[in-house]
Scaffold this motif. Structure first.
Motif, short mmCIF file in Angstrom:
data_model
loop_
_atom_site.label_atom_id
_atom_site.label_comp_id
_atom_site.label_asym_id
_atom_site.label_seq_id
_atom_site.Cartn_x
_atom_site.Cartn_y
_atom_site.Cartn_z
N ARG A 107 -15.92 6.21 5.04
CA ARG A 107 -15.45 5.33 3.97
C ARG A 107 -16.16 3.98 4.07
NH1 ARG A 107 -10.92 7.16 1.44
NH2 ARG A 107 -9.76 8.83 2.44
N SER A 115 -6.44 7.90 -11.62
CA SER A 115 -6.44 8.96 -10.64
C SER A 115 -6.88 10.26 -11.30
CB SER A 115 -5.03 9.11 -10.06
OG SER A 115 -5.02 10.09 -9.06
N GLU A 123 1.95 6.96 -2.14
CA GLU A 123 1.71 6.92 -3.59
C GLU A 123 2.29 5.65 -4.21
OE1 GLU A 123 -0.21 8.58 -5.54
OE2 GLU A 123 -0.77 10.13 -4.10
N GLU A 158 -11.26 1.90 -7.32
CA GLU A 158 -10.76 3.26 -7.11
C GLU A 158 -9.80 3.23 -5.93
OE1 GLU A 158 -12.68 7.63 -7.14
OE2 GLU A 158 -13.64 6.22 -5.76
N GLN A 205 -15.13 0.17 2.17
CA GLN A 205 -13.81 0.41 1.60
C GLN A 205 -12.78 -0.41 2.37
OE1 GLN A 205 -12.44 4.35 0.73
NE2 GLN A 205 -14.48 5.07 0.14
N ASP A 225 -7.42 5.36 -3.52
CA ASP A 225 -7.32 6.74 -3.05
C ASP A 225 -6.22 6.85 -2.00
OD1 ASP A 225 -8.16 9.48 -2.63
OD2 ASP A 225 -9.20 8.78 -0.83
N ASP A 246 -5.02 9.15 1.08
CA ASP A 246 -5.35 10.21 2.02
C ASP A 246 -4.05 10.58 2.72
OD1 ASP A 246 -6.02 11.71 4.31
OD2 ASP A 246 -7.99 10.75 4.45
#
Length: 156
Positions: free
Chosen positions: A119, A34, A14, A45, A122, A47, A49
């Motif tokens: 993905r 988010s 994070e 964006e 990306q 993300d 995972d």
């Protein structure tokens, strides 16, 4: 069964994602918040995972404007494969991925193609800049207000 990384690793991912969002925003790119429904906006964006496997990590995608996405989706749905919206949408995505990779690399991040069929187009962010390296956009000591001064000059 899906296994998540531990709390410490999740916090680290994070933190990396936050740094990536900040760097892309500093470059002037719109960054999707988010949890924002992607139907509402376009931009970078980021993300996270939290999977405890090779597919886990921090990923960056580009979402074109809702209108361009709608045009491309319509052409694809109607099997109009020669529609310029399909080519243009793909070209925009590829260009933005190259641009974001260059921006992040210039700022000291380690990035690579996600190389994941789930993905496409990306980036995977492998690491943040080296410890102690401050973002170039961060306020510097010489920019801080001196006693008797405001941002507009001397205080009377």
């Amino acid at each position: 069964m899906f296994e998540r990384v531990g709390a410490e690793e999740a916090a680290s991912l994070e933190s990396l994602a936050r740094k990536v969002r900040n760097e892309l925003a500093a470059a002037g790119l719109p960054v999707l918040a988010s949890g924002l429904n992607p139907v509402l906006a376009g931009g970078a964006e980021v993300d996270v995972d939290e999977g405890a496997d090779a597919a886990g990590g921090v990923f960056v995608a580009w979402r074109a404007s809702p209108r361009l996405r709608d045009c491309a989706s319509r052409a694809f749905r109607l099997k109009q494969l020669d529609d310029p919206a399909l080519w243009h949408s793909s070209a925009v995505g590829a260009a933005m991925m190259q641009a974001m990779a260059a921006i992040l690399a210039s700022a000291g991040f380690s990035v690579e193609d996600a190389r994941d069929e789930y993905r496409p187009q990306q980036l995977r962010v492998l690491a943040s800049p080296p410890s102690g390296q401050q973002p170039v956009w961060q306020r510097r000591d010489d920019e801080l207000a001196m006693p008797g001064w405001s941002q507009d000059g001397p205080v009377d």
